[in-house]
Design an enzyme around this catalytic site. Structure first.
Site, short mmCIF file in Angstrom:
data_model
loop_
_atom_site.label_atom_id
_atom_site.label_comp_id
_atom_site.label_asym_id
_atom_site.label_seq_id
_atom_site.Cartn_x
_atom_site.Cartn_y
_atom_site.Cartn_z
N ASP A 299 36.34 141.53 39.50
CA ASP A 299 35.67 140.55 39.84
C ASP A 299 35.94 139.04 40.17
O ASP A 299 35.51 138.11 40.44
CB ASP A 299 34.54 140.09 38.30
N GLN B 270 30.33 144.57 33.66
CA GLN B 270 28.38 143.81 34.00
C GLN B 270 27.63 143.30 33.74
O GLN B 270 27.97 143.36 32.37
CB GLN B 270 28.33 145.19 34.52
N LYS C 102 28.07 151.09 42.99
CA LYS C 102 29.37 150.49 43.22
C LYS C 102 30.33 151.87 42.80
O LYS C 102 30.93 152.25 43.20
CB LYS C 102 30.32 149.48 41.73
#
Ligand code: NAP
Length: 296
Positions: free
Chosen positions: A121, A98, A54
């Site tokens: 997200d 994460q 990322k």
């Protein structure tokens, strides 16, 4: 003519160029570059790899990226404090925590603490709910990437029977909603299957488009697929392979070699859905910086 292999890597590269051009234009106009933060708790190897990918992707398009790290023994309270800090930091446009988190931390509690306006997200209930109602929202990266992959590959979805294998909150369930909405590039008839589905093969054989997101390596075999179907493989598995420098190769939820012979189009692993997932996160971060989903 559309090629048989749906090249997610090439499509993602094209989208990255588009994002890079938008970021460059922002900077030319004296607007700061979008800023994405990834929070990582502990030292899970796969999570580290995903966060590094990322960061690299951000760098390649001019998005600023930072990583905030907590030790695996960090408490839920410490992580909640970090989330609150990021919610209020005006320099941060969007952030992700994460997953997976260590067992002693309640993942739902953490996701619900994220400001929906910074939830790039798309996992916060407000974004999931708004997506379901067709309101502007951040879409979860993997299903968002699959929709874009189908659209840019000119795979007709309208009126098709799409069978989605797997009902996770981050892939199968949101994808089934996105595909079945009354909207351009959607309007499909969707069957969502899971581990309790009876006569699975009878259902997959009806699929014009079959999406495999169950986390079982090589699960979808040629006898489960209708000739001429489109197959999208979401699974990622490391398969031990002494012939490779890393000692493994990547494979998906589909038995690619067998299924390839039977279908009209198929996504490879790697190079199919994976690159699109990362690019969707970049798209969400750009949208966050431009306030194009939640106006202020
Ligand atoms: P998950 O949370 O593990 O969910 C798996 C789903 O598959 C569940 O709904 C489960 O049913 C269903 N399932 C399991 N065995 C089944 C069977 N025999 N028949 C039918 N359904 C079955 O999975 P996920 O997080 O969505 O991930 C799926 C795969 O995609 C994994 O390999 C993951 O690594 C990969 N992934 C890839 C990307 C990418 O960017 N390419 C992104 C995310 C995930 P129940 O609900 O009944 O348990």
């Amino acid at each position: 003519m559309k090629s048989k292999v749906i090249d997610g890597k090439a499509i993602a590269a094209k989208i990255k160029k588009e994002i890079a051009a938008e970021v460059a234009a922002m900077i030319d106009n004296d607007v700061k570059a979008p800023h994405l933060v990834a929070v990582i708790v502990g030292d899970d190897a796969a999570s580290q790899t995903y966060v590094t990918s990322k960061e690299n992707a951000c760098r390649s398009v001019g998005i600023t990226s930072s990583v905030y790290r907590l030790e695996s023994a960090a408490t839920e309270k410490e992580l909640l404090e970090m989330v609150q800090f990021l919610n209020h930091d005006p320099d941060v446009d969007g952030f992700i925590v994460q997953l997976p988190l260590p067992d002693h931390i309640d993942t739902d509690k953490i996701i619900q603490a994220i400001d929906p306006k910074k939830d790039v997200d798309g996992f916060h209930p407000e974004n999931a709910g708004r997506m379901m109602l067709g309101l502007p929202s951040y879409h979860a990266a993997t299903p968002f990437g699959i929709m874009e992959l189908l659209r840019r590959s000119k795979i007709e979805v309208t009126g098709k029977h799409v069978v989605v294998l797997g009902r996770s909150n981050i892939v199968g369930t949101p994808l089934s909603v996105m595909l079945s909405r009354k909207a351009a590039g959607a309007d499909a008839t969707v069957t969502l299957c899971h581990s309790r589905t009876a006569n699975l093969k009878a259902i997959t054989l009806q699929a014009d488009i079959l999406v495999a997101a169950i986390g079982k390596c090589g699960f979808v075999t040629a006898d489960m697929v209708k000739p001429g179907a489109v197959v999208v493989d979401v699974g990622i598995h490391r398969v031990e392979d002494a012939s490779k420098e890393k000692g493994y190769h990547l494979a998906g939820d589909v038995d690619y070699k067998q299924v390839f012979e039977k279908v009209a189009h198929i996504t490879p692993v790697p190079g199919g859905v994976g690159p699109m997932t990362i690019v969707s996160l970049l798209q969400n971060t750009l949208a966050a910086a431009k306030h194009s989903i939640y106006q202020e």
